[in-house]
Design an enzyme around this catalytic site. Structure first.
Site, PDB file in Angstrom:
ATOM      1  N   PHE A  80      39.540  69.967  78.968  1.00 25.02           N
ATOM      2  CA  PHE A  80      38.150  69.539  78.815  1.00 25.02           C
ATOM      3  C   PHE A  80      37.521  69.297  80.193  1.00 25.02           C
ATOM      4  O   PHE A  80      37.600  70.145  81.063  1.00 25.02           O
ATOM      5  CB  PHE A  80      38.068  68.338  77.873  1.00 25.02           C
ATOM      6  N   SER A  81      36.925  68.132  80.419  1.00 26.95           N
ATOM      7  CA  SER A  81      36.145  67.947  81.647  1.00 26.95           C
ATOM      8  C   SER A  81      36.979  67.855  82.913  1.00 26.95           C
ATOM      9  O   SER A  81      36.425  67.909  84.020  1.00 26.95           O
ATOM     10  CB  SER A  81      35.263  66.706  81.524  1.00 26.95           C
ATOM     11  N   ALA A  82      38.282  67.739  82.801  1.00 24.42           N
ATOM     12  CA  ALA A  82      39.105  67.849  84.008  1.00 24.42           C
ATOM     13  C   ALA A  82      38.936  69.224  84.647  1.00 24.42           C
ATOM     14  O   ALA A  82      39.239  69.402  85.832  1.00 24.42           O
ATOM     15  CB  ALA A  82      40.576  67.576  83.678  1.00 24.42           C
ATOM     16  N   LYS A  84      36.168  70.436  85.440  1.00 22.34           N
ATOM     17  CA  LYS A  84      35.136  70.288  86.479  1.00 22.34           C
ATOM     18  C   LYS A  84      35.753  70.070  87.851  1.00 22.34           C
ATOM     19  O   LYS A  84      35.208  70.521  88.866  1.00 22.34           O
ATOM     20  CB  LYS A  84      34.201  69.126  86.131  1.00 22.34           C
TER      21      LYS A  84
END
Length: 424
Positions: A80-82, A84
């Site tokens: 998921f947002s890791a 980024k």
């Protein structure tokens, strides 16, 4: 670095845990193992690097929903947002070569981005989530699966004047803003750049954007999530209207039709390029990517990033609530910190459910944690509960520095070039 001369071997691992760990991290490994007591709790992995060397590399649990396939050294999770953090590190590699200036307007590199009053928005503003472009503005599931289209949509979009200049988490759009910028200066898409700029120089197979190729050593775990359809006619009518409002905050940044279905089944989300959300990584891959960020830019005896650029990645503490998710994130050049009472010194990026990669330059330590459990009764505790394990990791690192440590053996596949050309 400080290696032990005592001949001390790897710590005895808890039942069901595979891999190896320096004995000073035994408490952290035990805490990690208790997160996955049975098949319905899924599985995961933890990796810790100290002075750029692996001192913990362990995994346990199950990678499928039926509890028939054990997690392995090459199991990856959608983080998921890791993701980024991965996309941001690509941008820093390009900046280090002089291809990007953080203070320059994005439109200087990506002219189309200057449309609708965005000509003055800088790379730094975008990487600090201050560009006022967090809303999806009615993008459909099909739109999100077309990364070039999403880059074009954002280039043509108008700024949300309520949010511009203020910290407002760009939950999904951040990734396409990074890939559009990177494509403008290299001609390559983010999927290819993550392989070329991260996985290859770090010699790890554990970093992919989207679904790894079928013949790749990295195998994505299934997400443990309810598989039934979640539909409500009233919400289906009201939520899109609320998400379209300028002040909708996190709802406008996250909502799209069929948003739950993309992580069910065989995880359709993995078939797109969503550089803010659909990275597939091993804990080892994330920990190694953050290792040079914790060690002056060096890893494996080579300079991955210059010391000067690496030093600039540490942001100032900022406790102002984020406009989209309320919690203070203190974003700085693509990474966030946790500016609350020294809970987790350093910076990195967490993802939904709790997967994360992290660097602590004050101790020369980095770590990665990944798992496949989501939207269960444990999701809230998963998101925040790793803070306690991180404290045990820091305690282990302090003891290892004082008494000496031995790096653990290398696990998992090294970088493997893809046999099929990667799309631009």
């Amino acid at each position: 670095m400080k290696h032990s001369d005592s001949g001390e071997r790897s710590a005895a691992l808890p039942h069901g845990v595979q891999g190896a760990a320096d004995p000073h991290f035994a408490c952290a490994v035990r805490a990690f193992s208790k997160m996955f007591p049975g098949p319905r709790f899924g599985g995961g992995a933890l990796s810790v690097f100290l002075d750029g060397e692996p001192v913990v590399d362990v995994w346990t649990g199950w990678s499928d929903r039926r509890g028939t396939t054990h997690w392995s050294a090459d199991t990856g999770a959608m983080v998921f947002s890791a993701t980024k953090g991965m996309a941001s590190t690509v941008i820093h590699r390009l900046a280090d070569r002089g291809l990007i200036d953080y203070e320059a307007p994005v439109a200087e590199y990506w002219p189309e981005f200057g449309a609708n009053g965005k000509a003055a928005i800088t790379v730094r503003e975008v990487m600090r989530h201050r560009a006022g472009l967090s809303q999806l503005n009615g993008a459909s599931r099909a739109d999100l699966m077309d990364h070039v289209k999403m880059e074009e949509r954002l280039a043509a979009a108008s700024v949300n004047r309520v949010l511009y200049g203020k910290g407002a988490y760009h939950a999904l759009t951040y990734g396409w803003l990074m890939s559009g910028l990177a494509r403008a200066v290299t001609g390559k898409g983010m999927r290819r750049l993550i392989r070329e700029e991260l996985a290859e120089p770090l010699n790890t197979e554990g970093l992919h954007l989207g679904r790894p190729p079928v013949d790749a050593p990295t195998k994505p775990a299934q997400i443990i999530i309810p598989q039934g359809a979640l539909k409500n006619a009233v919400l289906g009518h009201v939520v899109p209207k609320l998400a379209a409002l300028q002040w909708s905050g996190g709802l406008g940044a996250l909502y799209f039709p069929e948003m739950f279905s993309v992580v069910q089944g065989d995880i359709p989300f993995l078939d797109g390029e969503i550089p803010a959300a659909n990275g597939t990584a091993t804990a080892r891959g994330l920990a190694k990517m953050y290792a040079p960020l914790a060690c002056g830019g060096r890893v494996d005896g080579r300079q991955f990033l210059s010391p000067e650029l690496t030093a600039g990645l540490i942001g100032r503490p900022n406790r102002r609530p984020d406009r989209n998710i309320v919690f203070p994130m203190a974003f700085h050049l693509g990474y966030h910190s946790i500016p609350l009472g020294g809970l987790m010194p350093g910076f990195g990026h967490a993802g939904l459910g709790g997967s994360l990669g992290w660097a602590d330059p004050s101790t020369g330590m980095s770590f990665g944690f990944v798992h496949n459990r989501l939207l269960t009764p444990f999701v809230v505790t998963d998101q925040a509960g790793f803070v306690a394990t991180a404290a045990l990791i820091r305690r282990g690192a302090a003891a290892a520095r004082k008494r000496g440590y031995r790096p653990v053996a290398a696990f998992g596949a090294p970088f493997v070039p893809e046999t099929q050309p990667v799309a631009l």
